[in-house]
Enzyme design. Sequence first.
Site, PDB file in Angstrom:
ATOM      1  N   ASP A 204     -25.005 -13.155 -36.198  1.00 29.66           N
ATOM      2  CA  ASP A 204     -23.649 -13.657 -35.957  1.00 29.66           C
ATOM      3  C   ASP A 204     -23.466 -14.908 -36.815  1.00 29.66           C
ATOM      4  OD1 ASP A 204     -21.370 -14.904 -35.098  1.00 29.66           O
ATOM      5  OD2 ASP A 204     -21.914 -14.943 -32.963  1.00 29.66           O
ATOM      6  N   LYS A 230     -12.628 -19.339 -39.627  1.00 35.23           N
ATOM      7  CA  LYS A 230     -13.562 -20.463 -39.583  1.00 35.23           C
ATOM      8  C   LYS A 230     -13.992 -20.874 -40.983  1.00 35.23           C
ATOM      9  CE  LYS A 230     -15.284 -19.136 -35.043  1.00 35.23           C
ATOM     10  NZ  LYS A 230     -14.697 -20.048 -34.052  1.00 35.23           N
TER      11      LYS A 230
HETATM   12  C1  LIG Z   1     -21.038 -18.331 -32.907  1.00 31.42           C
HETATM   13  C2  LIG Z   1     -19.754 -17.602 -32.738  1.00 31.42           C
HETATM   14  N1  LIG Z   1     -19.756 -16.267 -32.654  1.00 31.42           N
HETATM   15  C3  LIG Z   1     -18.622 -15.572 -32.508  1.00 31.42           C
HETATM   16  C4  LIG Z   1     -17.401 -16.178 -32.435  1.00 31.42           C
HETATM   17  C5  LIG Z   1     -16.180 -15.350 -32.227  1.00 31.42           C
HETATM   18  O1  LIG Z   1     -15.305 -15.453 -33.292  1.00 31.42           O
HETATM   19  P1  LIG Z   1     -13.837 -14.835 -33.188  1.00 31.42           P
HETATM   20  O2  LIG Z   1     -13.238 -15.393 -31.950  1.00 31.42           O
HETATM   21  O3  LIG Z   1     -13.156 -15.316 -34.434  1.00 31.42           O
HETATM   22  O4  LIG Z   1     -13.979 -13.355 -33.155  1.00 31.42           O
HETATM   23  C6  LIG Z   1     -17.344 -17.571 -32.507  1.00 31.42           C
HETATM   24  C7  LIG Z   1     -16.047 -18.274 -32.392  1.00 31.42           C
HETATM   25  O5  LIG Z   1     -15.927 -19.325 -31.809  1.00 31.42           O
HETATM   26  C8  LIG Z   1     -18.543 -18.300 -32.674  1.00 31.42           C
HETATM   27  O6  LIG Z   1     -18.541 -19.638 -32.742  1.00 31.42           O
END
Ligand SMILES: Cc1ncc(COP(=O)(O)O)c(C=O)c1O
Lengths: 410, 149
Positions: A204, A230
């Site tokens: 991730d 992000k």
């Molecule tokens: C470590 C991590 N994984 C997954 C996500 C999920 O991202 P999204 O909400 O853009 O799908 C986030 C978002 O805050 C994150 O910080």
Amino acid sequence: MTNSAQYNIKAIRNDFPILGREIFGKPLVYLDNAASTQHPTPVINAVKDLYEQNYSNVHRGVHTLSQESSNLYDDARVKVRGFIHAACVHEVIFTSGATESINLVAQSYARPILKEGDEILITHMEHHSNIVPWQIVCEQTGATLKVVPISDRGELEMDQFHAMLSEKTKLVSVVHVSNALGTVNPVKEIIDAAHAIDVPVLVDGAQAIPHIPVDVQALDADFYVFSGHKIYGPTGIGVLYGKEKLLNAMPPYQGGGDMILSVSFEGTTYNQLPYKFEAGTPNIAGVVGLGAAIDYVNKIGLATIAAHENGLLAYATSKLRSIDGLRIIGEADQKAGLISFVLDAVHPHDIGTIIDGEGVAVRAGHHCAQPVMERYKVPATARASFAMYNTYQEIDVLAEAIKKTIDMFK
Amino acid sequence: MENLRELYQEVILDHNKNPRNFRKIENPDGFAHGTNPLCGDQIDVYLMIKDGIIEDVSFEGAGCAICTSSASMMTLALKGKTEADAEALFNSFHHALTEEGEYPEDVPLGKLKVLTGVKDYPVRVKCATLAWHTFDAALKRLQGEVTTE
Ligand SMILES: Cc1ncc(COP(=O)(O)O)c(C=O)c1O
């Protein structure tokens, strides 16, 4: 402390129109980048130009606009491939975000192969979006979710990881950089250990992608996921990188247009990669915006950006450490991009509201990582997270605002 | 920071530092647990009721200053009130912060007025109303039990 001479922070800041905003009459100090970054003019313009000049549906028309939109869309995929060093362009699947990418792997890769007694291995520092999809697939298949513990400093217990990894493990899914602690995990070591017993690994990369140069081939990651918003791109667009061999063997995630070669009521032939996993009209403007964001990051250079951000992180860490009654949550050796902290006397929620009054935007809450909050016995933390456009002066403003908050509660 | 003084008034900071009736009641007549999943606030509300009058009310939990002080002030405001008056006060307070629901005329907020500054911080309204919703749940549960007897 001054900003490095070579790093043209002024020019960078000028590229981000929103940074000119004032909040309660104070200059905005935007330190909520881990939640979502702001957008530079080239990204805003790429989306605007698309809509003003080239927009139509992709891969469907013979007319000029459809052709132009398709080209812009396909170009962006090439940019993503280059950015993460994937072997082939068709290993880059566009999704709505990291969350959808993980759900796709859970349902299309894991679900068909999981049986009772099998295990999925994650860690205690995952974002909810790297927990819940696995809980769902475990419920569907009778497999078990195993969780690698973390230390008081916020590092993975690697001994435990090696001990928990077994022939029962069918997939390891691990966060590259923790959004709640800032820890950079040893993903290469994890992948090597898993591959030694033929277990694939999903990384991730939602928090890593704006801070750390990623080479999916050097890592040998089987899946790598991230979100556009992000890394200075639009919301609603994300990436699933997957190794061709794995993606080819997986059934489609959703059915619809674009993901088929031919449809008849006797049967349907699925399209090849990447389209097999991109059912329906995609987020065309999101893809184009993400392509522009990658161009922008490349222009400055991710290594250069990372060096600047690491400087900010080190400076902020020593600055915050010197504040009485402030405790940093997550003190791993390897950190990137953010600091989580709590104050003895003030709840994170109050910190967030009060320093907003000074123009400082931080996140206060559990950061979609409730197991992490539980682990450190805090209801929530305040989190300051950095991007390429933040300055040392802004860290000073943050520190002053925190001190004022503490004084207010004395 | 000056505008924030409206929200974080001395009274509020004082109740946060020294919350009143911050304790457990053993064998309470009414109890409920409330959470605000968004920020992790958690609160337990305990009730003792005699002849329809709130004899004692207390709370425990962890929350922000707005949440804690609101809970503390709530316990002071509720003690000695009839169930009906307590409900009316809840409605009045809720309405003052959210402008939702019916507004009971003639239910002055008294000391609770200092909390109405929260109105200008919509994301924080839930912090101020959590204790009251939890109290309401405790009372409703109690009344529910009474009617099934
Ligand atoms: C470590 C991590 N994984 C997954 C996500 C999920 O991202 P999204 O909400 O853009 O799908 C986030 C978002 O805050 C994150 O910080």
